[in-house]
Structure formats: C-alpha cells, structure tokens
Design a protein around this motif. Structure first.
Motif, PDB file in Angstrom:
ATOM      1  N   ALA A  14      46.366  36.379  42.749  1.00  0.00           N
ATOM      2  CA  ALA A  14      47.236  36.135  41.693  1.00  0.00           C
ATOM      3  C   ALA A  14      47.244  37.384  40.682  1.00  0.00           C
ATOM      4  N   MET A  15      46.269  37.911  40.790  1.00  0.00           N
ATOM      5  CA  MET A  15      46.139  39.186  39.792  1.00  0.00           C
ATOM      6  C   MET A  15      46.765  40.244  40.405  1.00  0.00           C
ATOM      7  N   ILE A  16      46.374  40.704  41.674  1.00  0.00           N
ATOM      8  CA  ILE A  16      46.710  41.810  42.656  1.00  0.00           C
ATOM      9  C   ILE A  16      48.446  41.312  42.976  1.00  0.00           C
ATOM     10  N   GLY A  17      48.661  40.103  43.468  1.00  0.00           N
ATOM     11  CA  GLY A  17      50.154  39.953  43.671  1.00  0.00           C
ATOM     12  C   GLY A  17      50.999  40.003  42.685  1.00  0.00           C
ATOM     13  N   GLY A  18      50.487  39.447  41.562  1.00  0.00           N
ATOM     14  CA  GLY A  18      51.307  39.208  40.131  1.00  0.00           C
ATOM     15  C   GLY A  18      51.594  40.551  39.713  1.00  0.00           C
ATOM     16  N   THR A  19      50.670  41.324  39.653  1.00  0.00           N
ATOM     17  CA  THR A  19      50.769  42.921  39.235  1.00  0.00           C
ATOM     18  C   THR A  19      51.876  43.632  39.947  1.00  0.00           C
ATOM     19  N   LEU A  20      51.700  43.283  41.301  1.00  0.00           N
ATOM     20  CA  LEU A  20      52.819  43.965  42.157  1.00  0.00           C
ATOM     21  C   LEU A  20      53.885  43.430  41.910  1.00  0.00           C
TER      22      LEU A  20
END
Length: 78
Positions: free
Chosen positions: A33-39
């Motif tokens: 969620a953190m990586i995909g959300g940031t992207l």
C-alpha cells in the motif's frame, strides 16, 4: 465535488488526485500500500499537471490523453 468548493479549488483537486492514487492500494498489505500508493499518487499528479498544461489546446490534449492511456496500458501489461 470540486465544483462546489469556491475557494481553494486547486488544492481540493490536488488532494482528491492524491487520494485517488492511494485508494486502490489500501486493501493490500501495508508495504504494498505504501509503495503502490506513492507511485499511484505520483502518476495521478502527473495526469493533473498534464491536464492543466494542455487544457485549452485541442490537438495536444487529445494526443496527451491518448499517450497517457497507452503508457498506463503498457505499464499494466508488464
């Protein structure tokens, strides 16, 4: 919703685009969620900036929208 906000409309749109980038990834693992959300938020902000730049230029707006769509489809297939 942004039509109802008179003051701070651009800030409201910015927040909505960032939330829209994070929203699809909230039901996954925290790291994803953190990586995909940031992207997702980053790419949604690219779309927002591109829409402001090419808003009143018809041929470029159509080409820009088609280019972004093709880019996202290629990234999704990889």
């Amino acid at each position: 919703m942004a039509r109802f906000v008179k003051y701070g409309r651009s800030l409201f749109c910015l927040v909505l685009y960032i939330i829209g980038g994070y929203l699809p990834f909230l039901w996954t693992d925290t790291a994803v969620a953190m990586i995909g959300g940031t992207l997702g938020a980053f790419f949604s902000l690219i779309v927002l900036v591109a829409s402001f730049i090419i808003e009143n230029h018809w041929p470029y707006s159509a080409l820009g929208a088609a280019g972004l769509l093709i880019n996202y489809m290629v990234m999704f297939m990889l």
